[in-house]
Structure formats: structure tokens, C-alpha cells
Design a protein around this motif. Sequence first.
Motif, PDB file in Angstrom:
ATOM      1  N   LEU A  56     -52.445 -21.329  69.525  1.00 20.92           N
ATOM      2  CA  LEU A  56     -51.725 -21.054  68.289  1.00 20.92           C
ATOM      3  C   LEU A  56     -52.678 -20.414  67.296  1.00 20.92           C
ATOM      4  CD1 LEU A  56     -49.296 -21.416  66.328  1.00 20.92           C
ATOM      5  CD2 LEU A  56     -50.243 -23.677  65.787  1.00 20.92           C
ATOM      6  N   SER A  57     -52.282 -19.263  66.748  1.00 16.10           N
ATOM      7  CA  SER A  57     -53.091 -18.609  65.735  1.00 16.10           C
ATOM      8  C   SER A  57     -52.897 -19.328  64.403  1.00 16.10           C
ATOM      9  CB  SER A  57     -52.687 -17.141  65.596  1.00 16.10           C
ATOM     10  OG  SER A  57     -53.459 -16.508  64.582  1.00 16.10           O
ATOM     11  N   LEU A  58     -53.981 -19.843  63.840  1.00 12.29           N
ATOM     12  CA  LEU A  58     -53.907 -20.626  62.613  1.00 12.29           C
ATOM     13  C   LEU A  58     -54.110 -19.797  61.355  1.00 12.29           C
ATOM     14  CD1 LEU A  58     -55.888 -23.710  63.897  1.00 12.29           C
ATOM     15  CD2 LEU A  58     -53.451 -23.625  63.415  1.00 12.29           C
ATOM     16  N   ILE A  59     -54.583 -18.594  61.508  1.00 17.45           N
ATOM     17  CA  ILE A  59     -54.701 -17.673  60.386  1.00 17.45           C
ATOM     18  C   ILE A  59     -54.276 -16.290  60.872  1.00 17.45           C
ATOM     19  CG2 ILE A  59     -56.568 -18.946  59.252  1.00 17.45           C
ATOM     20  CD1 ILE A  59     -58.565 -17.018  60.421  1.00 17.45           C
ATOM     21  N   SER A  60     -53.936 -15.414  59.931  1.00 16.91           N
ATOM     22  CA  SER A  60     -53.608 -14.039  60.304  1.00 16.91           C
ATOM     23  C   SER A  60     -54.880 -13.320  60.716  1.00 16.91           C
ATOM     24  CB  SER A  60     -52.936 -13.313  59.136  1.00 16.91           C
ATOM     25  OG  SER A  60     -51.660 -13.850  58.887  1.00 16.91           O
ATOM     26  N   LYS A  86     -50.338 -15.132  61.627  1.00 17.98           N
ATOM     27  CA  LYS A  86     -50.453 -16.587  61.578  1.00 17.98           C
ATOM     28  C   LYS A  86     -49.194 -17.215  62.158  1.00 17.98           C
ATOM     29  CE  LYS A  86     -51.261 -20.272  58.180  1.00 17.98           C
ATOM     30  NZ  LYS A  86     -51.503 -20.531  56.734  1.00 17.98           N
ATOM     31  N   GLY A  87     -49.371 -18.205  63.052  1.00 17.26           N
ATOM     32  CA  GLY A  87     -48.235 -18.853  63.684  1.00 17.26           C
ATOM     33  C   GLY A  87     -47.826 -18.240  65.005  1.00 17.26           C
ATOM     34  N   MET A 185     -48.172 -23.870  56.401  1.00 15.95           N
ATOM     35  CA  MET A 185     -47.956 -23.571  54.992  1.00 15.95           C
ATOM     36  C   MET A 185     -47.692 -24.877  54.262  1.00 15.95           C
ATOM     37  SD  MET A 185     -44.800 -21.431  53.266  1.00 15.95           S
ATOM     38  CE  MET A 185     -43.660 -22.794  53.588  1.00 15.95           C
ATOM     39  N   GLY A 186     -48.242 -25.008  53.050  1.00 17.34           N
ATOM     40  CA  GLY A 186     -47.961 -26.183  52.248  1.00 17.34           C
ATOM     41  C   GLY A 186     -48.989 -27.280  52.427  1.00 17.34           C
ATOM     42  N   PRO A 187     -48.596 -28.526  52.112  1.00 18.16           N
ATOM     43  CA  PRO A 187     -49.544 -29.650  52.152  1.00 18.16           C
ATOM     44  C   PRO A 187     -50.100 -29.873  53.553  1.00 18.16           C
ATOM     45  CG  PRO A 187     -47.507 -30.255  51.011  1.00 18.16           C
ATOM     46  CD  PRO A 187     -47.258 -28.935  51.666  1.00 18.16           C
ATOM     47  N   ALA A 188     -51.325 -30.383  53.604  1.00 18.46           N
ATOM     48  CA  ALA A 188     -51.907 -30.748  54.894  1.00 18.46           C
ATOM     49  C   ALA A 188     -51.077 -31.835  55.543  1.00 18.46           C
ATOM     50  CB  ALA A 188     -53.348 -31.219  54.709  1.00 18.46           C
TER      51      ALA A 188
END
Length: 260
Positions: A56-60, A86-87, A185-188
Motif C-alpha cells: 500500500l502506498s502511504l504517500i503520493s 497515495k492509497g 487522511m485525518g486522525p491517526a
Amino acid sequence: MSSTSTPLPSQEAPEWRHEPHHITLRETVDYTIFVGHLPPHDRCSLHAHYNPTVCLSLISIIDVTDHVVSDPIRRKQTPSPISIAKGTLLSYNSTPSNPHVHEYTSDAHPSLFLGIESPLGRAIGPPSPLMSIDVLPHVSVRHHGEDLPFASAAVATLPPGCTVRIHVNTLDGEKVLCRLMTTLMGPALDLLDVRSSPDHVIEHLRYDKYDPPKLAFAITNFRGKGFDSNESTTITNNTAHSCEVFIIDFFTKENSTTSQ
């Protein structure tokens, strides 16, 4: 080695775990969870993936060159820069006799992948069933990689106060299910309320190589046969911000060693 053996491209490359840009987060007899990272203007060495793998790509990722040498067609081509959003979910139907062998080169941007692989992954055989997800109103779910023979994946977007429930969908026999979850995206993830049915472990694995993002992974491990609606993972967004959670269910065969 037999005199009739045919050399493979993988014989020129070490397994991924011996490549310094790959870091193992958790390893069991059933599966290995790892992070692959590449800083800007860097290059990883040639390496091989021998088992069924999902990344899974976690960043672009922008302008990264992926040179695949295990594919006879791509091996003859000059590698060109690619971009991965990302994603994005990548899968390798690798086996020891047919490994995925490649190397990465980065331009001015880093790359960061969360991966899981297992020698027990069912690269050949019937497709794994899609995960079953129940949601409250205002929660959206989209599925990814529905044609993977050894994994299911989905993204759930949760507004504040909403809940998503992910079932253990093991309709077709004995198996081990490793569930990975991370926020895109959003809170951890550790700021959300993540619960599982009794006797199933949730743990947080962190990898803070890049900040942002600060990454948190929750791993849930299920074993069994058949479908039990009481075996599930529930995520509730108790924060004031929307979040996007990526869920990967990686199915493997039941292992007699781990069943004891």
C-alpha cells in the motif's frame, strides 16, 4: 543444483528483507509486515519478492522509476518514471519459482509503502471473499483489489461520530487472516476507537521515518473456519475530524505449526 535447472533473474538479487530500504515491522510464521521506503534522490538495490505480496502506498509518489527484471517484456525496456497516488494498492503474485524482481530509483520525492507477504498466501486457487462491512449512515466504503486471490481491501471514510464494522469473512475453509489498518487522511488510527471481538489481538506498529505522515498500524489476527458475525473489528471516529481508513485482509492457509 540439477544440471537441468534454469537460472532465474532472482539469483542475481537478494530477498527483499536483505535490502536496506526495507524494514520488517512484524514477522510470524504466517506472514511478515514490512515498510519499504526510499528517500529523495536515492536508489534501492535489486531485490526479489518470492511470496504473494500486497503493498500500500502511504504517500503520493512522483517520478520514481520501478525497473522490473522478472518480467521478460519489461526487462528489455528502458525504465521510465512513474507516479503512484497515495492509497494505491499493488500486488505481486510471486512464488519461489516465479519471483517479482525489481529495483527503485527516486527523483526529488520520497516513496513509502506498507507491505505484507506470506509463503502461505494463496497465489493459486479460488479468490478470497470480499470483506463484509456494516456501516452507520454517512459512512462511505469503496473496495479495492477485488480480483486478488489472497487479499481483500477497502477504504472507509468516517465523518466524526460514525462507526464502521468489518467482519471476518472466512467462508471457504481453515485459514489465517491478518488484518492491517492505517489512516490515509485525518486522525491517526490510535486516536480512533478500535475494538475487536474477544481473544483477538490489536496492536499498534509505528514507523515515523517521515513526519508527516506519522503512521500508526493496527494489526488484528484471526484464525478459524466458517463465518462468525461476532468476529469483527469496529472503528469509531470519536474525533472532530473526518478520517479515511484503509483496511487490508490478507488470507493465508492454516498452518499446523501455528494451530498448536
